[in-house]
Write an enzyme that holds these catalytic residues in place. Structure first.
Site, PDB file in Angstrom:
ATOM      1  N   HIS A  21       0.848  -1.199   0.000  1.00 25.48           N
ATOM      2  CA  HIS A  21       0.000   0.000   0.000  1.00 25.48           C
ATOM      3  C   HIS A  21       0.876   1.239   0.000  1.00 25.48           C
ATOM      4  O   HIS A  21       2.107   1.143   0.094  1.00 25.48           O
ATOM      5  CB  HIS A  21      -0.908   0.005   1.245  1.00 25.48           C
ATOM      6  N   HIS A  55      -5.952  -1.846   4.502  1.00 22.29           N
ATOM      7  CA  HIS A  55      -5.885  -0.672   3.632  1.00 22.29           C
ATOM      8  C   HIS A  55      -5.061  -0.994   2.388  1.00 22.29           C
ATOM      9  O   HIS A  55      -4.145  -1.809   2.411  1.00 22.29           O
ATOM     10  CB  HIS A  55      -5.349   0.573   4.344  1.00 22.29           C
ATOM     11  N   HIS A  95       4.873   7.339   2.537  1.00 19.44           N
ATOM     12  CA  HIS A  95       5.648   6.107   2.400  1.00 19.44           C
ATOM     13  C   HIS A  95       5.014   5.147   1.409  1.00 19.44           C
ATOM     14  O   HIS A  95       3.822   5.235   1.106  1.00 19.44           O
ATOM     15  CB  HIS A  95       5.854   5.401   3.740  1.00 19.44           C
ATOM     16  N   HIS A 150       0.948  -1.055  14.433  1.00 16.74           N
ATOM     17  CA  HIS A 150      -0.011   0.027  14.290  1.00 16.74           C
ATOM     18  C   HIS A 150      -1.308  -0.320  15.012  1.00 16.74           C
ATOM     19  O   HIS A 150      -1.763  -1.463  14.962  1.00 16.74           O
ATOM     20  CB  HIS A 150      -0.365   0.236  12.815  1.00 16.74           C
ATOM     21  N   TYR A 189       9.523   1.440   9.932  1.00 17.01           N
ATOM     22  CA  TYR A 189       9.683   2.508   8.944  1.00 17.01           C
ATOM     23  C   TYR A 189      11.146   2.885   8.827  1.00 17.01           C
ATOM     24  O   TYR A 189      11.832   3.042   9.837  1.00 17.01           O
ATOM     25  CB  TYR A 189       8.907   3.761   9.359  1.00 17.01           C
ATOM     26  N   GLU A 202       8.239   1.259   4.227  1.00 19.05           N
ATOM     27  CA  GLU A 202       7.759   0.446   5.341  1.00 19.05           C
ATOM     28  C   GLU A 202       7.798  -1.018   4.930  1.00 19.05           C
ATOM     29  O   GLU A 202       7.534  -1.345   3.767  1.00 19.05           O
ATOM     30  CB  GLU A 202       6.315   0.823   5.700  1.00 19.05           C
TER      31      GLU A 202
END
Lengths: 310, 131
Positions: free
Chosen positions: A155, A202, A217, A249, A258, A268
């Site tokens: 993503h 996501h 990112h 997260h 990261y 990431e």
């Protein structure tokens, strides 16, 4: 709809300031596979388990950041339908002929309310993942999975304004779901929005920033949280600048680390997270829990994570 | 030492970076606060600055991309690596306004802090005491 519209983030075009350093980072260190260099000097990479020819394009430039990103759609008819829907939404759509982008069919291109250039395409040459398609087995030859052991592009998170307009575009035109959002507790204003077109938590996200068209990112999928820790070992060994060390997260429940490429673009590596379905309710976080929303193992927000973009 | 305004050149004020002997230690003075710190000739100015011990030194991407560590070199020689033209333009370069993460001292330096860096470096020392 069983994944028959917009499929996934299929291509991210990143600007780097030093191609030699970038190749060491994305190829030697992260372990992506270099597929080709085109006649303009752009370098193309894929992760091992992607069937399409490439997913990352690097271009040498005098400033880092992202040129454009592209989602793959199911078929050409989807492209035609989405072009009409985009124009009905009010966006200007540019048509790009097949072959203009290497190994790629025709594309449509437009600019999001957040200022980012987005493309859609239905076809890209497929080269496979080395396993073949008949009795493929499960594990490729030694050396195919290497470096940070990245399975695929996962993503991207982009910074800009007009987040709610972006949400409206992605939900109304592209049939994404708003999986999660982070809002200001006082005003209720959207600070970050997380959108899914799949069963992943996501596929793209946007974070509110004072400037349009910023790159936060690009994220790569690993097989497990353990692989995230092993990637962190490599990141430490090779002195790659870390933004946030291994953590999880709150938003998406993904295990994460990261780090930055040599030009300052954030990367990431990511694993796990929950399964999203179109009927999963939108999860809302607010600024009272900014620490947990971002990094749930120490519940501590990072200023650099919220303000450092290219 | 030679100077150049060519921002695409890796070495701003030319030094031989290929020699094999041990790194040198150079003194860097922050004119805004008159604080000094030692910075090795094989580390970025930002890395040395972090050892000042101030809270909140803006450490961003460390690749010359995000622009949070802007400073001005008032005096002294340094090696400059590539940094984003979106944050440092040709005028900045000719005035030695650069990103601390992408320069390496080649002698003692006097610097001023700019932008977000100035907000933190010039802030009064942080204390942990309650009250």
């Amino acid at each position: 709809m069983a994944l028959r519209g917009v499929l996934r983030a299929g291509e991210v075009a990143i600007r780097v300031m030093d191609m030699k350093a970038a190749r060491q980072h994305y190829g030697d260190r992260m372990g992506l596979h270099e597929m080709m260099t085109d006649d303009t000097g752009r370098v193309y990479y894929k992760a091992w388990d992607e069937h399409d020819h490439h997913s990352i394009v690097l271009r040498e430039a005098d400033s880092p950041g992202m040129d454009y990103f592209a989602f793959k759609v199911f078929d050409d008819a989807t492209l035609t339908t989405l072009e009409q829907k985009l124009e009905a939404f009010g966006l200007q759509v540019e048509r790009i002929e097949a072959g203009v982008y290497p190994k790629s069919g025709r594309r449509i291109q437009f600019v999001l309310p957040s200022g980012h250039t987005m493309q859609l395409y239905a076809h890209k040459e497929q080269v496979g993942n080395t396993l073949g398609l008949v009795n493929p087995g499960v594990v490729p030859d030694e050396g195919v999975i290497r470096g940070f052991r990245i399975n695929r592009l996962d993503h991207l998170l982009l910074g800009g304004g007009h987040l709610d307009e972006n949400v409206r575009l992605f939900t109304e035109v592209f049939d994404f779901d708003l999986g999660e959002k982070l809002v200001d507790h006082e005003s209720g204003a959207s600070l970050a929005v997380f959108l899914s077109c799949s069963t992943k938590p996501h596929d793209i996200a946007f974070v509110l920033q004072p400037q349009q068209n910023k790159f936060h990112h690009v994220s790569f999928l690993l097989e497990s949280a353990h692989d995230v820790i092993k990637a962190a070992d490599m990141i430490g060994k090779y002195r790659i600048p870390v933004d946030v060390g291994p953590n999880r997260h709150g938003v998406t429940r993904g295990a994460t680390i990261y780090f930055f490429d040599p030009s300052g673009n954030r990367n990431e590596v990511f694993a796990e997270g929950y399964v999203h379905y179109p009927d999963t309710p939108t999860l809302v976080w607010d600024t009272r829990e900014l620490g947990q929303a971002t990094f749930s193992q120490d519940n501590t927000p990072r200023e650099s994570f919220l303000t450092v973009l290219t | 030492m030679t100077e150049t305004d060519d921002h695409r050149c890796d070495v701003a004020r030319c030094v031989d970076t290929t020699r094999a002997d041990a790194p040198l230690r150079h003194m860097v003075t922050v004119l805004d606060t008159q604080e000094s710190f030692a910075c090795r000739s094989d580390e970025s100015l930002l890395a040395g600055m972090v050892r000042l011990g101030k809270r909140g030194i803006p450490v961003g991407c460390r690749g010359g991309g995000c622009g949070v560590c802007r400073i001005e070199v008032v005096r002294g020689d340094y090696v400059r690596h590539k940094m984003s033209a979106a944050h440092v333009d040709a005028t900045d370069l000719s005035n030695h306004r650069v990103l601390a993460c992408r320069i390496v001292p080649a002698g003692d330096l006097e610097i001023r802090v700019l932008g977000r860096m100035a907000q933190h470096v010039c802030a009064p020392p942080a204390t942990d005491s309650a009250g």
